[in-house]
Design an enzyme around this catalytic site. Structure first.
Site, PDB file in Angstrom:
ATOM      1  N   TYR A 159      -2.541  -7.212  -2.554  1.00 10.34           N
ATOM      2  CA  TYR A 159      -3.952  -7.654  -2.753  1.00 10.34           C
ATOM      3  C   TYR A 159      -5.045  -6.614  -3.132  1.00 10.34           C
ATOM      4  O   TYR A 159      -5.813  -7.076  -3.919  1.00 10.34           O
ATOM      5  CB  TYR A 159      -4.282  -7.770  -0.966  1.00 10.34           C
ATOM      6  CG  TYR A 159      -5.631  -8.600  -0.874  1.00 10.34           C
ATOM      7  CD1 TYR A 159      -6.635  -7.592  -0.434  1.00 10.34           C
ATOM      8  CD2 TYR A 159      -5.909  -9.890  -0.818  1.00 10.34           C
ATOM      9  CE1 TYR A 159      -7.959  -8.187  -0.239  1.00 10.34           C
ATOM     10  CE2 TYR A 159      -7.214 -10.197  -0.581  1.00 10.34           C
ATOM     11  CZ  TYR A 159      -8.072  -9.422  -0.170  1.00 10.34           C
ATOM     12  OH  TYR A 159      -9.435 -10.015  -0.039  1.00 10.34           O
ATOM     13  N   LYS A 163      -7.268  -7.588  -6.451  1.00  5.94           N
ATOM     14  CA  LYS A 163      -8.853  -7.366  -6.311  1.00  5.94           C
ATOM     15  C   LYS A 163      -9.333  -6.215  -7.102  1.00  5.94           C
ATOM     16  O   LYS A 163     -10.295  -6.519  -7.650  1.00  5.94           O
ATOM     17  CB  LYS A 163      -9.098  -7.179  -4.694  1.00  5.94           C
ATOM     18  CG  LYS A 163      -8.825  -8.426  -3.804  1.00  5.94           C
ATOM     19  CD  LYS A 163      -9.747  -9.732  -4.399  1.00  5.94           C
ATOM     20  CE  LYS A 163      -9.620 -10.829  -3.682  1.00  5.94           C
ATOM     21  NZ  LYS A 163     -10.374 -12.209  -3.742  1.00  5.94           N
TER      22      LYS A 163
HETATM   23  C1  1HS Z   1     -10.267  -9.478   3.318  1.00  9.02           C
HETATM   24  C2  1HS Z   1     -11.341  -8.483   2.629  1.00  9.02           C
HETATM   25  O1  1HS Z   1     -11.113  -8.645   1.256  1.00  9.02           O
HETATM   26  C3  1HS Z   1     -11.137  -7.183   3.193  1.00  9.02           C
HETATM   27  S1  1HS Z   1      -9.536  -6.442   2.932  1.00  9.02           S
HETATM   28  C4  1HS Z   1      -9.271  -5.480   4.181  1.00  9.02           C
HETATM   29  C5  1HS Z   1     -10.328  -4.371   4.785  1.00  9.02           C
HETATM   30  S2  1HS Z   1      -9.963  -3.462   6.259  1.00  9.02           S
HETATM   31  O2  1HS Z   1      -9.766  -4.684   7.111  1.00  9.02           O
HETATM   32  O3  1HS Z   1      -8.814  -2.913   6.074  1.00  9.02           O
HETATM   33  O4  1HS Z   1     -11.254  -2.906   6.537  1.00  9.02           O
END
Ligand code: 1HS
Length: 260
Positions: A159, A163
């Site tokens: 992920y 991204k």
């Molecule tokens: C889902 C969103 O793109 C954020 S990715 C997860 C970030 S965190 O929950 O680790 O602060």
């Protein structure tokens, strides 16, 4: 005067991917409330139709439900053609559709990697490639990145990488499309409580969703997770002419998560 005549997206046609739930649904509703005609694309037909019906209830004739997988080039081409044919133009694209992943580089499955890149990165590419054939001066593409594309998030390797690719693709698209008057920006949200996030939150809590939420909140100085509407507000701004000097920008509605 109706919103179609006076709203911040008055007279615009928008395509929102992943529009059947969460941030995509919130953005599709907000875009319509601000005067846009909105094509709601989702891989689940019942969800694409749900959002379109919710829009039509308030803004009759301003919605079109479309079904397709953004990772499939043929389905993408068909959806973009249908959206453009419905209203004869395409002004705004919100590449919101996305999937999560699980695992670190040490234990992630190869098909998990392929799925994350297929939807999050390749899907953004495929829908943008099809859409720019119909967009011109004043067009706006909003890509959905993530704080995970900017900082490391444990056990989220595919992920994060996918991204990060969306952030880089956004900058490249902005440079390529600026001469055509098409702006391209990326939103990198912090965690918003949506169905997409539950598996990650549950895993973070060792199977306990509440425990995962508690651990996650420790990462947010603002003390809470975001809401779909809060991200939709940013997407509306970037989609509108109010952001006319912004292209290639990375916007982080993240409750301070990346500030620390
Ligand atoms: C889902 C969103 O793109 C954020 S990715 C997860 C970030 S965190 O929950 O680790 O602060």
């Amino acid at each position: 005067m109706t919103s179609q005549e006076s709203g911040r997206l008055a007279g615009k046609v928008a395509l929102v991917t992943g529009a059947g739930s969460g941030i995509g649904q919130a953005a599709a509703m907000r875009f319509a409330a601000e005067g846009a005609s909105v094509a709601t694309l989702d891989i689940k037909p019942e969800l694409a139709s749900l959002t379109a019906m919710m829009i039509d209830k308030e803004h009759e004739g301003q919605s079109l439900a479309l079904v397709g997988n953004v990772a499939d080039a043929v389905e993408v081409e068909t959806a973009v053609e249908l959206a453009t044919a419905e209203w004869g133009r395409l002004d705004v694209l919100y590449n919101n559709a996305g999937v999560d992943s699980s695992g670190s580089v040490a234990d992630a499955a190869e098909d998990d990697w392929d799925r994350a890149f297929g939807v999050n990165a390749k899907g953004t590419f495929l829908v943008s490639r099809a859409a720019v054939r119909h967009m011109g001066e004043g067009g706006s593409i909003v890509n959905q990145g993530s704080v995970a594309g900017l900082v490391g998030v444990p056990n989220f390797a595919a992920y994060c990488a996918s991204k990060g690719a969306v952030v880089a693709l956004t900058r490249s698209m902005a440079v390529d499309l600026a001469p055509r008057g098409i702006r391209v920006n990326v939103i990198c949200p912090g965690t918003v409580y949506t169905p997409l996030m539950e598996p990650m939150l549950r895993a973070r809590g060792g199977g306990d969703l509440e425990a995962g939420l508690a651990k996650t909140l420790l990462k947010y100085p603002i003390g809470r997770l975001g809401t779909p509407d809060e991200i939709a507000n940013v997407a509306l701004f970037l989609a509108s002419d109010e952001a006319s000097f912004m292209t290639g920008s990375v916007i982080t509605p993240d409750g301070g998560m990346t500030a620390q």
